[in-house]
Scaffold this motif. Structure first.
Motif, PDB file in Angstrom:
ATOM      1  N   LEU A  53       6.697 -29.184  -4.510  1.00 40.32           N
ATOM      2  CA  LEU A  53       7.515 -30.395  -4.443  1.00 40.32           C
ATOM      3  C   LEU A  53       8.389 -30.496  -5.681  1.00 40.32           C
ATOM      4  N   ARG A  54       9.664 -30.811  -5.468  1.00 38.25           N
ATOM      5  CA  ARG A  54      10.546 -31.179  -6.579  1.00 38.25           C
ATOM      6  C   ARG A  54      10.433 -32.681  -6.781  1.00 38.25           C
ATOM      7  N   CYS A  55      10.176 -33.106  -8.012  1.00 40.55           N
ATOM      8  CA  CYS A  55      10.108 -34.538  -8.285  1.00 40.55           C
ATOM      9  C   CYS A  55      10.486 -34.792  -9.742  1.00 40.55           C
ATOM     10  N   LYS A  56      10.530 -36.064 -10.115  1.00 36.54           N
ATOM     11  CA  LYS A  56      10.810 -36.438 -11.491  1.00 36.54           C
ATOM     12  C   LYS A  56       9.585 -37.122 -12.093  1.00 36.54           C
ATOM     13  N   LEU A  57       9.305 -36.783 -13.345  1.00 37.77           N
ATOM     14  CA  LEU A  57       8.238 -37.414 -14.113  1.00 37.77           C
ATOM     15  C   LEU A  57       8.827 -37.857 -15.444  1.00 37.77           C
ATOM     16  N   LYS A  58       8.799 -39.150 -15.705  1.00 41.30           N
ATOM     17  CA  LYS A  58       9.341 -39.692 -16.954  1.00 41.30           C
ATOM     18  C   LYS A  58      10.773 -39.203 -17.208  1.00 41.30           C
ATOM     19  N   GLY A  59      11.555 -39.169 -16.143  1.00 40.45           N
ATOM     20  CA  GLY A  59      12.951 -38.790 -16.259  1.00 40.45           C
ATOM     21  C   GLY A  59      13.216 -37.297 -16.293  1.00 40.45           C
ATOM     22  N   ARG A  60      12.162 -36.476 -16.297  1.00 37.52           N
ATOM     23  CA  ARG A  60      12.339 -35.024 -16.340  1.00 37.52           C
ATOM     24  C   ARG A  60      12.151 -34.410 -14.964  1.00 37.52           C
ATOM     25  N   ARG A  61      12.931 -33.397 -14.649  1.00 34.23           N
ATOM     26  CA  ARG A  61      12.846 -32.725 -13.364  1.00 34.23           C
ATOM     27  C   ARG A  61      11.733 -31.675 -13.407  1.00 34.23           C
ATOM     28  N   VAL A  62      10.839 -31.741 -12.420  1.00 32.51           N
ATOM     29  CA  VAL A  62       9.697 -30.839 -12.389  1.00 32.51           C
ATOM     30  C   VAL A  62       9.476 -30.317 -10.981  1.00 32.51           C
ATOM     31  N   VAL A  63       8.698 -29.256 -10.894  1.00 36.06           N
ATOM     32  CA  VAL A  63       8.171 -28.759  -9.630  1.00 36.06           C
ATOM     33  C   VAL A  63       6.654 -28.773  -9.736  1.00 36.06           C
ATOM     34  N   ILE A  64       6.000 -29.349  -8.733  1.00 40.19           N
ATOM     35  CA  ILE A  64       4.542 -29.445  -8.706  1.00 40.19           C
ATOM     36  C   ILE A  64       4.015 -28.581  -7.567  1.00 40.19           C
ATOM     37  N   THR A  65       2.976 -27.798  -7.847  1.00 39.30           N
ATOM     38  CA  THR A  65       2.358 -26.973  -6.820  1.00 39.30           C
ATOM     39  C   THR A  65       0.896 -26.746  -7.193  1.00 39.30           C
ATOM     40  N   ALA A  66       0.217 -25.883  -6.449  1.00 43.18           N
ATOM     41  CA  ALA A  66      -1.154 -25.508  -6.781  1.00 43.18           C
ATOM     42  C   ALA A  66      -1.135 -24.352  -7.777  1.00 43.18           C
ATOM     43  N   ARG A  67      -2.019 -24.403  -8.743  1.00 43.87           N
ATOM     44  CA  ARG A  67      -2.068 -23.350  -9.769  1.00 43.87           C
ATOM     45  C   ARG A  67      -2.295 -21.984  -9.137  1.00 43.87           C
ATOM     46  N   HIS A  68      -3.201 -21.891  -8.165  1.00 52.85           N
ATOM     47  CA  HIS A  68      -3.532 -20.575  -7.615  1.00 52.85           C
ATOM     48  C   HIS A  68      -2.354 -19.953  -6.874  1.00 52.85           C
TER      49      HIS A  68
END
Length: 259
Positions: A53-68
């Motif tokens: 997922l592309r999302c924003k955290l505290k104004g920063r652009r991030v990608v979140i996924t599973a570590r494995h």
């Protein structure tokens, strides 16, 4: 989609119709935020390893996924890339990735050269880090199963087809090692139907790991007033338990509070 109660005050048929319509609406609403995690085999081909997922955290652009997912994709000769849109070249991951090995979570703070515009990032105000309302809401996940992904020289990359899926939280017959930061989602072939209500076979969920999970936000409100803007991100899919017919997700409560 797995049919289950999702709203009070409706007949069974009305509940089914609402769920099917919500599935279609949520699929359209969330598709622009999800991406594929690709292991790059050579300059023209790669392999789909999971979803993100592309999302924003505290104004920063991030990608979140599973570590494995990231760890597996890194084994390919040319490393890891993220899809950036249909027909667009993937983005090669470089720099540090923040990982939570216990919760199987990975957060990649994107460098400035990542090409997707801001509207492709899920807004931080629509992230729910609590588990309180999961059991009374309808859950929805959207990602790319490996069975619908393939490498194509003709099309110049990895081709993927997404799977939107909705179900209720599993509250009984849970894995004995389920953590306090995790929750289970029904993934039972019995009663599984398409958005039209027709029976459908179980889709092998391998490749869906890393998919975002939302609660659609119908809890506490009339289904007739519900809209996709009520949905909240609640987790990331990390496990499939085929013998128990369920999926396991890591809750967004696992994100550090400073994010």
């Amino acid at each position: 989609m797995s049919e289950a109660q999702s709203s009070h005050g409706l007949s069974l048929d009305e509940k089914k119709n609402f769920v099917r319509g919500a599935l279609v609406d949520m699929a359209n609403h969330t598709f622009g935020f999800i991406c594929s995690v690709i292991g790059v085999s050579d300059s023209k081909t790669g392999r789909h390893y999971g979803s993100a997922l592309r999302c924003k955290l505290k104004g920063r652009r991030v990608v979140i996924t599973a570590r494995h997912v990231l760890e597996a994709a890194k084994q390919e000769p040319l490393g890891v890339a993220l899809s950036t849109g249909y027909g667009e070249p993937p983005y090669v991951v470089h720099g540090d990735v923040n990982i939570d090995p216990v919760a199987d979570l990975a957060v990649y703070f994107l460098p400035d050269d990542y090409p997707c515009p801001d509207e492709c990032f899920w807004p931080p105000e629509r992230i729910d880090r609590r588990l309180d309302n999961l059991a009374t809401d309808y859950l929805f996940l959207h990602g790319f199963p490996g069975a619908a992904s393939y490498s194509s020289h003709l099309l110049g990359g990895v081709v993927t087809k997404s799977l939107p899926y909705g179900a209720m939280q599993r509250l009984e017959r849970l894995p004995s090692n389920l953590g306090s930061y995790q929750f289970a989602v029904e993934y039972d072939p019995v009663g599984m139907v398409s958005e039209t209500g027709a029976p459908r076979d179980l889709v092998d969920p391998r490749g869906l790991a890393g998919s975002p999970v939302w609660r659609i936000g119908v809890s506490g409100r009339s289904s007739r007033e519900w809209k996709t803007g009520d949905s909240l991100l609640v987790g990331v899919l990390t496990q499939w338990h085929p013998d128990e017919n369920l999926l396991v997700a890591t809750s967004m409560e696992r994100l550090p509070p400073e994010w």
